[in-house]
Enzyme design. Structure first.
Site, PDB file in Angstrom:
ATOM      1  N   GLU A 198       0.836  -1.210   0.000  1.00  0.00           N
ATOM      2  CA  GLU A 198       0.000   0.000   0.000  1.00  0.00           C
ATOM      3  C   GLU A 198       0.870   1.259   0.000  1.00  0.00           C
ATOM      4  O   GLU A 198       0.772   2.107   0.899  1.00  0.00           O
ATOM      5  CB  GLU A 198      -0.994  -0.009   1.179  1.00  0.00           C
ATOM      6  CG  GLU A 198      -2.031  -1.102   1.029  1.00  0.00           C
ATOM      7  CD  GLU A 198      -3.235  -1.003   1.956  1.00  0.00           C
ATOM      8  OE1 GLU A 198      -3.267  -0.132   2.840  1.00  0.00           O
ATOM      9  OE2 GLU A 198      -4.175  -1.811   1.782  1.00  0.00           O
ATOM     10  N   GLU A 321      -5.051  -8.537  -0.758  1.00  0.00           N
ATOM     11  CA  GLU A 321      -5.854  -8.277   0.457  1.00  0.00           C
ATOM     12  C   GLU A 321      -7.299  -8.086   0.015  1.00  0.00           C
ATOM     13  O   GLU A 321      -7.571  -7.244  -0.854  1.00  0.00           O
ATOM     14  CB  GLU A 321      -5.390  -7.026   1.199  1.00  0.00           C
ATOM     15  CG  GLU A 321      -4.124  -7.234   1.989  1.00  0.00           C
ATOM     16  CD  GLU A 321      -3.728  -6.024   2.823  1.00  0.00           C
ATOM     17  OE1 GLU A 321      -4.623  -5.270   3.271  1.00  0.00           O
ATOM     18  OE2 GLU A 321      -2.510  -5.820   2.995  1.00  0.00           O
TER      19      GLU A 321
HETATM   20  O1  AHR Z   1      -5.475  -6.106   6.608  1.00  0.00           O
HETATM   21  C1  AHR Z   1      -5.362  -4.986   7.430  1.00  0.00           C
HETATM   22  C2  AHR Z   1      -4.656  -3.825   6.756  1.00  0.00           C
HETATM   23  O2  AHR Z   1      -5.409  -3.376   5.682  1.00  0.00           O
HETATM   24  C3  AHR Z   1      -3.308  -4.112   6.144  1.00  0.00           C
HETATM   25  O3  AHR Z   1      -2.272  -4.071   7.063  1.00  0.00           O
HETATM   26  C4  AHR Z   1      -3.160  -3.017   5.153  1.00  0.00           C
HETATM   27  O4  AHR Z   1      -2.340  -3.365   4.069  1.00  0.00           O
HETATM   28  C5  AHR Z   1      -4.586  -2.708   4.751  1.00  0.00           C
HETATM   29  O5  AHR Z   1      -4.852  -1.362   4.782  1.00  0.00           O
END
Ligand code: AHR
Length: 518
Positions: A198, A321
Site C-alpha cells: 500500500e 488483500e
Molecule cells: O489487513 C489490514 C490492513 O489493511 C493491512 O495491514 C493493510 O495493508 C490494509 O490497509
C-alpha cells in the site's frame, strides 16, 4: 423424487434442499465443457497473516513453552484445521506492518530479540518472537508456499537485498552462514516477494510514478540463484485508483510477476462507520452483497489496462488483500481488527471465489485478510479454544477448485435480489474440471428469504447425480461461538437427475458446491 433432508435439519433450515423438478424452474445454468478456460491457480485460495492483534501471537503462535499443544511454537489445533483447507500460499508479515518491519530483529535467540512497538496496530509491544525462521516453520507445517512482503517504506535497498540473500543464498556468504547458525542450513523457498505494501497509504503515501522508480531501484539489488529466485510483486492500487496498475504495468513490468490490488467490502461503504458484523439489518446484508460484487468491475477495469500494456499476459493481477471489514467488536482493542464471522461472510467469500474464477487468466493469486482472529478470519481463538467460522467452511467447500480448469457457463433467467432498481443477481455460479477429473459446480444464493430452483444442463454429458455440501442457516448472521461451536457448518447432500437434467432448490442465503457425476 422425494426430498432429501440430511443433517441440514439440525441447522434449522426448514427447506427441502434438493428435488427433481419439472421444466418450470426459474434459473437455468448451462456449463460448456467443450471450451475449457484458464486454470484456477491454487494461489487464488491464498491467506494472509500479519503481525496484527491476535492474528499471529495467540491465534497461531503460542511459543514452544506453552501448555497449548504446539509444534515449534505453532498451535497444533489451528494448524491442523488450516491444513484441511490446503492453504496454498501464506503472505507475511504485513500489511502495513511490513513497511516498519526490520528482518534482523526477528532472527537469533528469541530471548535476545529487540522489543518494538507495533505502531500500526494498537501500539502494543512486538517482541519479534515470530521472525523469518518461525514463519518458514509455519508454512512448512501447512504445506504452503511463502509470500514474504518486504519493507520499502522504512527500509533500505541494502536491508531488503540482505533479507533476500539471507533467505535464499546457497553459497558461503556470511548471511548464508548466519542462517545456518540460526538453524537452517538449506535456503528457504521464497515463492513470492513483494516490494512494499500500500505505497499509496500506510506504505509511504507515494504517487505511482515515485513508487515505480523506487520499485525498480530496490528490485535491481534483489538477487538469488535462478532456481530459488522469488517471483516479485509490485504493490498496486485499490478500488479508488487504477492509475497504479497503469503506471506499474508500463514502468515496472520487467521481471515482475504480478501487480497487487486491495479491496475490502464494507456494508456501509464508509470507513468511519462500516457496519456491524452481527445483528445487522437486511439493508446491510444487501449492501454487503452489492458492495462485494463490485470487485468484478474493479478487476475488469484493471485487467483491461493490463491487456493493453501486457497483451502477453505475463503480469498477474494479485488481489493480495480482500474480505469484509466491519466495525470492530465492542470491548476489544480497536487496533486489533477483531470481528465476528457469520453466514454473510461465507456468502461473500463464495461470491468472490466465483468472480476470481471468471478472471482466472489474470487473477492468479489472492490473499484473504486475514487467516486467524483478524477481519474475515477462518478461525477464531480464545486461549486454548478455537472455532471454525463460516468463511472457513466456504474455503473448505471450494478446495476442489484449486488448480481446476475453469469452464464457461451461462445463467439464463437469473433472479434479482433487491428492489427499486438496486438489485444484485440472485444466483452466482462457477464451474470447473478439477484435478480429480470431476466436474464441480458452485452455486450461491444472495437472497436471504427465497430459495431458488436452478436447472443444470451440461451439453454432451448426461447427468446422473450430484453430490456435495451446502452451507446455510436460518439467520443472516448465523455464527459459531465457543458455547455453540457447531451452530453453522456445511451439510452433505446428493440428488439424482431425471432425463439427464437436474433441478436443485438452492436454499436462501446459501453456498453449495457439488460434483456432477454421469
Ligand atoms: O489487513 C489490514 C490492513 O489493511 C493491512 O495491514 C493493510 O495493508 C490494509 O490497509
Amino acid at each position: 423424487m422425494p426430498c432429501f433432508k440430511p443433517s441440514i435439519l439440525a441447522l434449522g433450515i426448514p427447506l427441502c434442499i434438493l428435488t427433481a423438478l419439472p421444466a418450470f424452474a426459474q434459473v437455468s445454468l448451462t456449463v460448456d465443457t467443450s471450451r475449457p478456460g484458464a486454470v484456477i491457480n491454487k494461489n487464488v485460495y491464498g491467506q494472509f497473516a500479519e503481525h496484527l492483534g491476535t492474528g499471529i501471537y495467540e491465534g497461531l503462535w503460542v511459543g514452544p513453552e506453552s501448555k497449548i499443544p504446539n509444534t515449534k511454537g505453532w498451535r497444533k489445533d489451528v494448524v491442523g484445521a488450516l491444513k484441511d483447507l490446503h492453504v496454498p500460499l501464506l503472505r507475511w508479515p504485513g500489511g502495513c506492518f511490513a513497511d516498519e518491519y526490520h528482518w534482523k530483529d526477528g532472527i537469533g535467540p528469541r530471548g535476545k530479540r529487540p522489543v518494538k512497538v507495533n505502531t500500526n496496530w494498537g501500539g502494543v509491544p512486538e517482541n519479534n518472537a515470530v521472525g523469518t525462521h518461525e514463519f518458514f516453520d509455519l508454512v512448512e507445517l501447512l504445506g504452503a508456499d511463502a509470500y514474504v512482503n518486504g519493507n520499502l517504506g522504512t527500509g533500505t535497498p541494502q536491508e531488503m537485498a540482505e533479507w533476500v540473500e539471507y533467505m535464499t543464498s546457497e553459497g558461503k556468504s556470511s548471511l548464508a552462514e548466519l542462517r545456518a547458525k540460526n538453524g537452517h542450513p538449506q535456503p528457504f523457498k521464497v515463492a513470492y516477494f513483494a516490494i512494499g505494501n500500500e505505497a499509496w497509504g500506510c506504505g509511504g503515501n507515494m504517487k505511482p510514478e515515485y513508487y515505480a522508480s523506487l520499485y525498480k531501484h530496490y528490485k535491481t539489488f534483489l538477487k538469488a540463484p535462478p532456481n530459488v529466485l522469488p517471483k516479485f510483486i509490485a504493490s498496486g492500487g485499490n478500488d479508488n485508483d487504477s492509475s497504479w496498475t497503469e503506471t506499474l504495468s508500463r514502468e515496472a513490468a520487467h521481471g515482475t510477476d504480478g501487480i497487487s490490488f486491495h479491496y475490502y467490502t464494507l456494508p456501509t461503504d464508509k470507513w468511519e462507520k462500516k457496519g456491524a458484523a452481527t445483528g445487522f439489518p437486511e439493508s446491510e446484508w444487501f449492501s454487503t452483497m452489492s458492495n462485494t460484487l463490485r470487485i468484478d468491475e474493479h478487476i475488469k477495469r484493471n485487467v483491461a489496462i493490463l491487456d493493453k500494456n501486457d497483451p502477453q499476459k505475463k503480469i498477474g493481477f494479485y488481489v493480495d488483500e480482500w474480505g469484509t471489514w466491519y466495525d470492530v467488536e465492542q470491548g476489544t482493542n480497536p487496533g486489533f481488527l477483531f470481528q465476528r464471522n457469520t453466514l454473510r461472510d461465507a456468502v461473500v467469500a463464495a461470491l468472490n471465489f466465483n468472480i476470481f474464477h471468471a478472471h482466472a487468466d489474470r487473477v492468479r493469486m489472492t490473499n484473504i485478510a486475514q487467516m486467524v482472529n483478524v477481519l474475515q478470519a477462518m478461525i477464531i481463538t480464545d486461549k486454548d479454544k478455537m472455532l471454525l467460522t463460516p468463511t472457513y467452511y466456504a474455503y473448505k467447500m471450494y478446495v476442489p477448485f484449486q488448480d481446476a480448469t475453469s469452464l464457461p457457463l451461462t445463467l439464463a433467467n437469473n433472479t434479482t435480489y433487491g428492489a427499486n432498481g438496486k438489485g444484485v443477481p440472485g444466483i452466482s455460479a462457477s464451474a470447473a474440471r478439477a484435478r480429480d477429473g470431476k466436474l464441480y459446480v458452485a452455486l450461491v444464493n444472495t437472497n436471504p428469504h427465497e430459495a431458488t430452483d436452478v436447472t443444470l444442463d451440461v451439453p454432451g454429458q448426461a447427468i446422473g447425480k450430484v453430490a456435495g455440501q451446502v452451507l446455510s442457516a436460518e439467520a443472516m448472521d448465523a455464527h459459531n461461538t465457543f458455547d455453540r461451536p457447531q451452530a453453522i457448518k456445511p451439510a452433505p447432500f446428493s440428488a439424482q437427475a431425471a432425463g439427464g437434467k437436474l433441478t436443485l432448490k438452492v436454499p436462501a442465503k446459501a453456498v453449495m458446491v457439488f460434483a456432477v457425476e454421469g
